[in-house]
Enzyme design. Sequence first.
Site, PDB file in Angstrom:
ATOM      1  N   TRP A 156    -107.504  21.203  -0.879  1.00  0.00           N
ATOM      2  CA  TRP A 156    -107.847  19.847  -1.402  1.00  0.00           C
ATOM      3  C   TRP A 156    -107.914  20.070  -2.936  1.00  0.00           C
ATOM      4  CZ3 TRP A 156    -112.259  20.353  -3.768  1.00  0.00           C
ATOM      5  CH2 TRP A 156    -113.174  21.720  -3.073  1.00  0.00           C
ATOM      6  N   ASN A 157    -108.366  21.180  -3.614  1.00  0.00           N
ATOM      7  CA  ASN A 157    -108.941  21.005  -4.777  1.00  0.00           C
ATOM      8  C   ASN A 157    -107.946  20.869  -6.022  1.00  0.00           C
ATOM      9  OD1 ASN A 157    -107.899  23.690  -4.839  1.00  0.00           O
ATOM     10  ND2 ASN A 157    -109.333  24.419  -5.825  1.00  0.00           N
ATOM     11  N   PRO A 181    -100.227  19.403   3.705  1.00  0.00           N
ATOM     12  CA  PRO A 181    -101.313  19.490   2.454  1.00  0.00           C
ATOM     13  C   PRO A 181    -102.770  19.417   3.116  1.00  0.00           C
ATOM     14  CG  PRO A 181    -100.197  16.962   2.993  1.00  0.00           C
ATOM     15  CD  PRO A 181     -99.855  18.293   3.905  1.00  0.00           C
ATOM     16  N   ALA A 182    -103.718  19.366   2.421  1.00  0.00           N
ATOM     17  CA  ALA A 182    -105.002  19.295   2.932  1.00  0.00           C
ATOM     18  C   ALA A 182    -105.175  17.868   3.311  1.00  0.00           C
ATOM     19  CB  ALA A 182    -106.017  19.573   1.788  1.00  0.00           C
ATOM     20  N   SER A 183    -105.976  17.874   4.533  1.00  0.00           N
ATOM     21  CA  SER A 183    -106.003  16.490   5.119  1.00  0.00           C
ATOM     22  C   SER A 183    -106.934  15.348   4.116  1.00  0.00           C
ATOM     23  CB  SER A 183    -106.798  16.570   6.432  1.00  0.00           C
ATOM     24  OG  SER A 183    -106.147  17.516   7.220  1.00  0.00           O
ATOM     25  N   GLY A 233    -105.719  28.894  -0.348  1.00  0.00           N
ATOM     26  CA  GLY A 233    -107.148  28.397   0.465  1.00  0.00           C
ATOM     27  C   GLY A 233    -108.070  29.459   0.682  1.00  0.00           C
ATOM     28  N   SER A 234    -108.799  29.299   1.564  1.00  0.00           N
ATOM     29  CA  SER A 234    -109.989  30.250   1.975  1.00  0.00           C
ATOM     30  C   SER A 234    -109.390  31.508   2.488  1.00  0.00           C
ATOM     31  CB  SER A 234    -110.855  29.830   2.874  1.00  0.00           C
ATOM     32  OG  SER A 234    -110.161  29.339   4.083  1.00  0.00           O
ATOM     33  N   GLU A 255    -102.998  32.850  -1.786  1.00  0.00           N
ATOM     34  CA  GLU A 255    -104.001  32.869  -3.015  1.00  0.00           C
ATOM     35  C   GLU A 255    -105.297  32.255  -2.440  1.00  0.00           C
ATOM     36  OE1 GLU A 255    -101.087  33.604  -5.883  1.00  0.00           O
ATOM     37  OE2 GLU A 255    -103.054  33.388  -5.988  1.00  0.00           O
ATOM     38  N   CYS A 289    -111.042  28.014  -7.463  1.00  0.00           N
ATOM     39  CA  CYS A 289    -110.904  29.682  -6.743  1.00  0.00           C
ATOM     40  C   CYS A 289    -111.156  30.829  -8.384  1.00  0.00           C
ATOM     41  CB  CYS A 289    -110.021  30.027  -5.969  1.00  0.00           C
ATOM     42  SG  CYS A 289    -108.289  29.850  -7.013  1.00  0.00           S
ATOM     43  N   GLU A 386    -118.511  32.568  -2.876  1.00  0.00           N
ATOM     44  CA  GLU A 386    -117.827  31.589  -3.887  1.00  0.00           C
ATOM     45  C   GLU A 386    -118.787  30.475  -3.476  1.00  0.00           C
ATOM     46  OE1 GLU A 386    -114.060  30.667  -2.511  1.00  0.00           O
ATOM     47  OE2 GLU A 386    -113.495  31.070  -4.795  1.00  0.00           O
ATOM     48  N   GLU A 463     -98.019  33.507  -8.157  1.00  0.00           N
ATOM     49  CA  GLU A 463     -97.262  32.383  -8.324  1.00  0.00           C
ATOM     50  C   GLU A 463     -97.293  31.936  -9.823  1.00  0.00           C
ATOM     51  OE1 GLU A 463     -99.763  29.639  -5.911  1.00  0.00           O
ATOM     52  OE2 GLU A 463     -98.231  29.894  -4.612  1.00  0.00           O
TER      53      GLU A 463
END
Length: 482
Positions: A156-157, A181-183, A233-234, A255, A289, A386, A463
């Site tokens: 989402w970020n 995608p993130a919800s 993501g995480s 990533e 991140c 984090e 990437e």
Amino acid sequence: MALKDKSLFRQAAPVGGKWIEATAGPGLDVVNPATGAVLGRVPQLGAGEAREAIEAAKRAMEPWSERTAKERSGLLRRWFELIMANKDDLAEILTLEQGKPLTEAAGEITYGASFVEWFAEETRRIYGDIIPGHQKDKRILVMKQPIGVVAAITPWNFPNAMITRKVAPALGAGCGVVLKPASQTPFSAIALAVLAERAGIPLELFSVITGPAREIGGEMTANSLVRKVTFTGSTEIGAELMRQSAATIKKMGLELGGNAPFVVFDDADLDAAVEGTLISKFRNNGQTCVCANRIYVQDSVFEAYSAKLCKAIAELKVGDGMEPGVVLGPLIDKAAVEKVEEHIADARSLGANLMLGGARHERGGTFFQPTVLTDVTADMLIAREETFGPVAPLFRFTDEADVIRQANDTEFGLASYFYASDLSRVFRVAEALEYGMVGVNTGLISTAEAPFGGVKASGLGREGSRYGMEEFLELKYVCLSV
Ligand SMILES: NC(=O)C1=CN([C@@H]2O[C@H](COP(=O)(O)OP(=O)(O)OC[C@H]3O[C@@H](n4cnc5c(N)ncnc54)[C@H](OP(=O)(O)O)[C@@H]3O)[C@@H](O)[C@H]2O)C=CC1
Ligand SMILES: O=C(O)[C@H](O)CS(=O)(=O)O
């Protein structure tokens, strides 16, 4: 929402070349994190639609990869041009669903578009090799071919750039893509699909599957037509996806999380170091991140640096990202606020001192005061996890070897930063840091031209840059007897 082109905000998802409207069945609400208001709905899809999209992408890949590289490049270029032409609308959609200030959202759209532009160019330079034969009658050819259907899962970020950073090289390589995608931020992904279709990219090649992550991810990782899983993501979820993908031996692009050290040496330009801290620590309200997560300051410059830093942070305006002048928007959700509070409380209970902020913002909701902690030590949660929020924890250090040891004392290895002037120190420290990326006298390193990625628990692969295209290609060795 005051869009110039209202068709970019679409309450529907493209699956295997067809748009499924949110009103056609069960749907998922998407909420504005700054106000709590429902922005709109997306369809609740699942394994069945993911399978349909994967199979459609596989069918569409053959004619797509048979097009010339120039044709694929031209369509990506057209997509880039459409994204830039609709930057303001895409930025507004992004701010409303993710919360970052409008100017920062516009910056993300430009950053995200730069990956489409870059990989439109790289698409025409997917070169193979002809290697001198090992026998007189042998010729060795190395070809690069599209890896297969790509499954992409994004956070989402950065709801625009994390998608283009994956989808653009995958399409350029000749692959089809199925994206989850993130919800919390699906509308940015859907708007990108609207523009991809408008650019002339066959819609079967780019599906967006909104819905329960575990179910959709389960199909993506089990389906043998998927040959590459690319995830941002995480670390926890990245490891789970890797386990799930093992049975079908998929190539993984991961990533993941970070825990970036930011080191200020006694020969640093302190004004530049403060400027670098603001961008590295507070971009996206600390929700990246690659944010500075631990700030190490050499003893002799600690007082001067910390005073300058607090003065600069105190000027950062907190508020709704749609308001002019706002620099820090809301955190993404209540859980994010609770994690920030946990890190501050734990640090203070173990001896850290509060120099600035430290509490929820008067605006309420998920707004939080930008915070500075001093006397932070390695035994505190904030040093090991984090934070993903607007908290700058300051550590003191004495000598170079000691701070390098501290900086490397983490399972993560994504981004790292340091400020220094002495050239031999710059090379010594840059070579000693165990990270995929090192910023020297800068707090902002992300660009399409460079390989983005980490080592250890921060992930696999890169990437962006020319390396980012290789992630979506397979090498084929042809031994020719002539
Ligand atoms: N290295 C990098 O570039 C980045 C790393 N991160 C890291 O990610 C974390 C924050 O982002 P966050 O979005 O909360 O991370 P998550 O890992 O929770 O979610 C990332 C994506 O994975 C999906 N997901 C969650 N669980 C599963 C599952 N079991 N199977 C398949 N997909 C799943 C989510 O879907 P849903 O939204 O539906 O839950 C979302 O689309 C931080 O640790 C941060 O460091 C974030 C961005 C960039
Ligand atoms: O998701 C993130 O944190 C991004 O990878 C950071 S960046 O690419 O925008 O720097």
